[in-house]
Design a protein around this motif. Sequence first.
Motif, short mmCIF file in Angstrom:
data_model
loop_
_atom_site.label_atom_id
_atom_site.label_comp_id
_atom_site.label_asym_id
_atom_site.label_seq_id
_atom_site.Cartn_x
_atom_site.Cartn_y
_atom_site.Cartn_z
N LEU A 140 0.80 -1.18 0.10
CA LEU A 140 -0.07 0.00 -0.13
C LEU A 140 0.97 1.26 0.15
CD1 LEU A 140 -2.58 1.62 0.23
CD2 LEU A 140 -2.22 1.28 2.73
N CYS A 141 1.91 1.19 0.87
CA CYS A 141 2.55 2.46 1.09
C CYS A 141 3.52 2.53 -0.45
CB CYS A 141 3.87 2.18 1.89
SG CYS A 141 3.19 2.20 3.57
N ASP A 142 3.94 1.61 -0.79
CA ASP A 142 4.32 1.72 -2.16
C ASP A 142 3.60 2.31 -3.19
OD1 ASP A 142 6.37 1.39 -4.49
OD2 ASP A 142 5.65 -0.76 -4.75
N LYS A 143 2.44 1.81 -3.43
CA LYS A 143 1.54 2.21 -4.59
C LYS A 143 1.05 3.45 -4.28
CE LYS A 143 -0.38 -2.17 -6.22
NZ LYS A 143 0.08 -1.81 -7.65
N LEU A 144 0.97 4.06 -3.15
CA LEU A 144 0.52 5.38 -2.85
C LEU A 144 1.60 6.28 -3.03
CD1 LEU A 144 -1.49 7.58 -1.74
CD2 LEU A 144 -1.04 7.15 0.53
N ALA A 145 2.70 5.90 -2.81
CA ALA A 145 3.99 6.72 -2.94
C ALA A 145 4.23 6.73 -4.40
CB ALA A 145 5.35 5.99 -2.55
N ARG A 146 3.98 5.83 -5.28
CA ARG A 146 4.04 6.12 -6.74
C ARG A 146 2.95 7.29 -7.36
NH1 ARG A 146 6.52 1.63 -9.48
NH2 ARG A 146 7.15 -0.02 -7.96
N LEU A 147 1.86 7.22 -6.75
CA LEU A 147 0.92 8.15 -7.09
C LEU A 147 1.25 9.66 -6.70
CD1 LEU A 147 -2.38 6.08 -6.92
CD2 LEU A 147 -1.11 6.44 -8.91
N GLU A 148 1.74 9.59 -5.58
CA GLU A 148 2.19 10.98 -4.96
C GLU A 148 3.34 11.50 -5.71
OE1 GLU A 148 0.66 12.53 -3.13
OE2 GLU A 148 -0.75 11.35 -1.65
N ALA A 149 4.14 10.50 -6.12
CA ALA A 149 5.34 10.94 -7.07
C ALA A 149 5.05 11.50 -8.21
CB ALA A 149 6.24 9.86 -6.91
N ASN A 150 3.96 10.81 -8.93
CA ASN A 150 3.39 11.23 -10.13
C ASN A 150 2.69 12.43 -10.17
OD1 ASN A 150 4.62 8.76 -11.33
ND2 ASN A 150 2.65 7.70 -11.07
N ALA A 151 2.25 12.88 -9.11
CA ALA A 151 1.34 14.08 -8.69
C ALA A 151 2.31 15.20 -8.19
CB ALA A 151 0.26 13.88 -7.74
N GLY A 152 3.46 15.01 -8.32
CA GLY A 152 4.36 15.89 -7.97
C GLY A 152 4.60 16.31 -6.78
N GLN A 153 4.64 15.15 -5.78
CA GLN A 153 4.58 15.40 -4.28
C GLN A 153 5.57 14.44 -3.82
OE1 GLN A 153 2.78 17.50 -2.76
NE2 GLN A 153 1.68 18.05 -4.58
N PRO A 154 7.01 14.81 -3.85
CA PRO A 154 7.98 14.08 -3.84
C PRO A 154 8.22 13.73 -2.28
CG PRO A 154 8.95 16.07 -4.52
CD PRO A 154 7.37 16.23 -4.62
N LEU A 155 7.88 14.81 -1.42
CA LEU A 155 8.20 14.54 0.04
C LEU A 155 7.28 13.62 0.62
CD1 LEU A 155 8.56 18.31 1.12
CD2 LEU A 155 10.58 16.53 0.77
N GLU A 156 5.93 13.67 0.10
CA GLU A 156 4.81 12.51 0.65
C GLU A 156 5.45 11.24 0.24
OE1 GLU A 156 4.40 15.54 -0.61
OE2 GLU A 156 2.77 16.56 0.49
N ALA A 157 6.00 11.10 -1.13
CA ALA A 157 6.25 9.82 -1.59
C ALA A 157 7.49 9.27 -1.00
CB ALA A 157 6.64 10.22 -3.18
N ILE A 158 8.44 10.20 -0.48
CA ILE A 158 9.50 9.63 0.24
C ILE A 158 9.23 9.20 1.58
CG2 ILE A 158 11.68 10.58 1.57
CD1 ILE A 158 12.05 12.56 -0.80
#
Length: 270
Positions: A140-158
């Motif tokens: 779940l963390c991985d999948k949400l992180a990918r979507l956050e990164a794709n949405a331009g939210q690198p800090l949330e993804a990290i």
Amino acid sequence: GGVQAFKRVCLARYAGLPAAKRLEVLEQAIVIDPDFAEAQLLLADVLESAGQRERACNLLAAVARRFPGFAWARQRYGVALRVAGYADEAVAEVQAALDSEPDGMTLFHAGLFAEAGRDPTTARTLYRRAVDRGCIDPVLCDKLARLEANAGQPLEAIELWERARLLDPGFDHVLGNLALAHHHAGDCDDAAALFSMALERAPQTFTTHANRAVYLQDLGRHVEALEACSKALVIRPNSPLMYNNRGVSRLALGDRSGARRDFEAALDRE
């Protein structure tokens, strides 16, 4: 009766139990306690694994109708309907699950359903709700992180990828994604260190090389970027993005004919 049914369900969860014995004890549990919905869902899983999809789907339908407020049952039935080709009915069933105060795991699987249906915006919302409801799962963390990164939210993804690695230290395949997120967040030293770690621990992972190529291109290091693109293409030879990215580096290095070949290969694979 309920205790005996529960004992059989616990036995059925034992990973080393033969499939035929698992089927037998679950059927016994349901005979003992016909209202034991979890046992029926486990039985549906066993039937699906055995290739008996129609029987599993019928069982899931019965559970969903008998227990309309059981969100997980309705979610599972929705997935079975989609696999069976009933897309509209599947969406309606999953929506019903979401309307019945679902737990975190149900929200997670609803997110998977949405992402498989090419609706990343809804998937991102559902994954976030799953996290808020206390669902703790590295996938779940991985999948949400990918979507956050794709949405331009690198800090949330990290934050999410680091949580995934805390939950499962063997989650090395996310290192390339984590490194690129650090790069996009402006953490140059951390990005470099993580890419080195990714090359060491996850050399067969596509994103190790694909993301490193993007990172190197951003730094103007096109000779190394070209090599990274080529390594990514060994792992995923039909990636139009990697052909396009390699073409960019070839062009930057003055190799116009090579760039043209890569751009044409990218177009052929879209």
